[in-house]
Design an enzyme around this catalytic site. Structure first.
Site, PDB file in Angstrom:
ATOM      1  CG  LEU A  27      43.052  54.273  41.752  1.00 39.37           C
ATOM      2  CD1 LEU A  27      42.497  55.668  41.507  1.00 39.37           C
ATOM      3  CD2 LEU A  27      44.496  54.344  42.219  1.00 39.37           C
TER       4      LEU A  27
ATOM      5  CG  ASP B 137      41.623  38.000  38.595  1.00 38.64           C
ATOM      6  OD1 ASP B 137      42.645  38.659  38.313  1.00 38.64           O
ATOM      7  OD2 ASP B 137      41.601  37.110  39.463  1.00 38.64           O
TER       8      ASP B 137
ATOM      9  CB  SER C 297      32.131  37.332  43.816  1.00 39.19           C
ATOM     10  OG  SER C 297      33.255  37.683  43.015  1.00 39.19           O
TER      11      SER C 297
ATOM     12  CE  LYS D  45      46.923  37.126  40.335  1.00 38.15           C
ATOM     13  NZ  LYS D  45      45.927  37.450  41.360  1.00 38.15           N
TER      14      LYS D  45
ATOM     15  CG  ASN E 176      39.381  34.123  38.877  1.00 39.32           C
ATOM     16  OD1 ASN E 176      38.825  33.036  38.930  1.00 39.32           O
ATOM     17  ND2 ASN E 176      40.155  34.573  39.863  1.00 39.32           N
TER      18      ASN E 176
ATOM     19  CG  ASN F  26      45.565  28.942  40.371  1.00 39.93           C
ATOM     20  OD1 ASN F  26      46.322  28.168  39.791  1.00 39.93           O
ATOM     21  ND2 ASN F  26      45.873  30.211  40.607  1.00 39.93           N
TER      22      ASN F  26
ATOM     23  N   GLY G  53      34.209  34.906  47.357  1.00 34.08           N
ATOM     24  CA  GLY G  53      34.833  34.093  46.316  1.00 34.08           C
ATOM     25  C   GLY G  53      35.290  34.923  45.136  1.00 34.08           C
TER      26      GLY G  53
ATOM     27  CG  ASP H 159      40.704  30.523  44.129  1.00 37.08           C
ATOM     28  OD1 ASP H 159      41.810  30.215  43.618  1.00 37.08           O
ATOM     29  OD2 ASP H 159      40.074  31.553  43.827  1.00 37.08           O
TER      30      ASP H 159
END
Ligand code: RIB
Length: 338
Positions: A229, A265, A304, A45, A48, A16, A300, A18
Site C-alpha cells: 500500500l 522489488d 537505494s 525487477k 533488484n 535491466n 535509484g 535503468d
C-alpha cells in the site's frame, strides 16, 4: 506453504539497466520537460529482488539473460558486488541488455518504460535446461518482465522441487489459473489487485473487502496474498488450514520519500529472504515493509537498498511514527485484524 526452508533463494527473470533522469515534474503526453544529467544504474525487477535479498545477507541465485554490452558489464558487476550468485546469468550475443527509461519527479514519483532486450530472448526451454538450478531452493521469486512461458516453467520447476513460489505480477498482464495454482505467496499493489480480481470484488476503495479478495484468489491457488500500500505499509491475507481468512496489517514508518523506483522489488526481495529462513509471511512482511521504506529514502533502485547494518541503523532511528495500514484494515467492515 511448502515447508522447505533455509535453502538458497532463487530468482528467475529480468535484468535491466535503468536510464534515469530526474525532473521537477513528469511530462504530460506530448510535452517536453528538461531534466537532470542521465544516470545509468542497475535495475530490472528480478535483478533488484535478488540484490535486495543478497544485501540483507540471503544466499541468492539468479537465472536470467543479458546482452553482450556495457550495460551487461554494469549489471553483472553490481549483482556480484551485492552478493548474488550470477553463474546462471547468460550473456547473449547480438542483443542489447534490457533497459528501462525512468523519469522521477521531485516528490519521488516515477514513470518507467521497459525495453526488454535480452530478457525477451529468455525462453521456457532455458528454464527446463537449468533443472539443477531449482534442486535445493527454498523460495523462488518471479515477476512478469520475462515471457509468461518462462514464469510458468520456473514456477513448475520450483513447485516440483518443494520450494515456495512468490509472484509479483508486474508489469501486469492477465494470468491464467495454471500459473496461479502454483503460487504460494502473491505480492500485488492495489492496481495489480484491482486488475486481478476486478473493482467489484475489492469493495469500496477506502475499505477493501480483504476477505472476499482472499476467497477469490485463494480458491484458485495462493494461500497468502500480500497487498503493498505504498506509504501506508502492507496487508497480509492468509487462508489458514481450515480455509478461514486472516487479515494482518503492517504499517510503514513515516519517511521522507526521495524516489520510489524499485521499492516494491526491495519489499519482495526482503520478504522472500525471510520466507527462506522459515518465517511466516506476516512476520516476514514486517521486515519487508521496513526495507521498502528505507529504499524510498534514497535515489535509484538497487542503489537505494540497505545492507543489514544500514537497515539496523534505520530501524533504530525511527521515532515510531507509523502509517495507516492498520486503519485500512480497521475500516474494512466485518473482518478481524490480528
Ligand atoms: O521496479 C523497478 C524496476 O522496473 C526498475 O529497476 C526498472 O528496470 C523496471 O524493471
Amino acid at each position: 506453504m511448502p515447508d522447505r526452508a533455509r535453502g538458497p533463494l532463487l530468482v528467475v527473470g529480468s535484468m535491466n539497466a535503468d536510464l534515469v533522469v530526474r525532473t521537477s515534474r513528469l511530462p504530460r503526453p506530448g510535452e517536453t520537460v528538461t531534466g537532470s544529467d542521465l544516470v545509468v544504474s542497475p535495475g530490472g525487477k528480478s535483478s533488484n529482488q535478488a540484490a535486495a535479498a543478497a544485501l540483507l545477507g540471503a544466499d541468492v541465485r539468479l537465472l536470467g539473460r543479458v546482452g553482450d554490452d556495457g550495460n551487461a558489464d554494469l549489471l553483472l558487476a553490481r549483482a556480484r558486488a551485492a552478493g548474488v550468485d550470477i553463474r546462471r546469468v547468460e550473456r547473449l550475443p547480438d542483443v542489447a541488455t534490457g533497459t528501462a527509461m525512468i523519469a522521477v519527479d521531485r516528490s519521488g514519483e516515477n514513470f518507467i518504460i521497459v525495453s526488454p532486450g535480452a530478457n525477451a530472448q529468455f525462453a521456457a526451454a532455458d528454464v527446463v535446461a537449468a533443472a539443477d538450478f531449482f534442486a535445493d531452493g527454498s523460495v523462488l521469486c518471479l515477476c512478469l518482465e520475462v515471457d509468461l512461458s518462462v514464469v510458468q516453467a520456473a514456477a513448475e520447476a520450483a513447485n516440483a522441487a518443494g520450494a515456495t513460489v512468490v509472484l509479483n505480477p508486474s508489469p501486469f498482464q492477465d494470468l491464467d489459473e495454471r500459473l496461479l495454482r502454483l503460487v504460494d505467496v502473491l505480492v500485488v499493489n492495489e492496481h495489480e489487485l484491482a486488475d486481478l480480481v476486478g473493482g467489484e470484488a475489492l469493495g469500496s476503495p477506502d475499505a477493501p473487502d480483504w476477505e472476499r479478495v482472499l476467497e477469490e484468489l485463494g480458491s484458485i491457488g495462493p494461500r497468502h496474498v500480500v497487498v503493498t500500500l505504498g506509504s501506508a505499509g502492507a496487508v497480509v491475507l492468509a487462508l489458514d488450514a481450515a480455509g478461514a481468512a486472516r487479515v494482518h496489517a503492517e504499517p510503514a514508518p513515516r519517511v521522507e520519500v526521495v524516489d520510489t523506483t524499485g521499492c516494491g522489488d526491495a519489499f519482495l526481495g526482503a520478504l522472500a529472504s525471510r520466507l527462506a529462513l522459515g518465517e511466516d509471511p506476516g512476520t516476514a512482511c514486517r521486515f519487508a515493509v521496513q526495507v521498502g521504506s528505507f529504499a524510498a529514502t534514497r535515489p535509484g533502485a538497487q542503489e537505494s537498498y540497505p545492507t543489514a547494518a544500514e537497515l539496523d541503523r534505520f530501524t533504530g532511528s525511527l521515532a515510531g511514527a507509523r502509517s495507516s495500514a492498520a486503519e485500512v484494515v480497521a475500516e474494512g467492515a466485518s473482518r478481524s485484524a490480528e
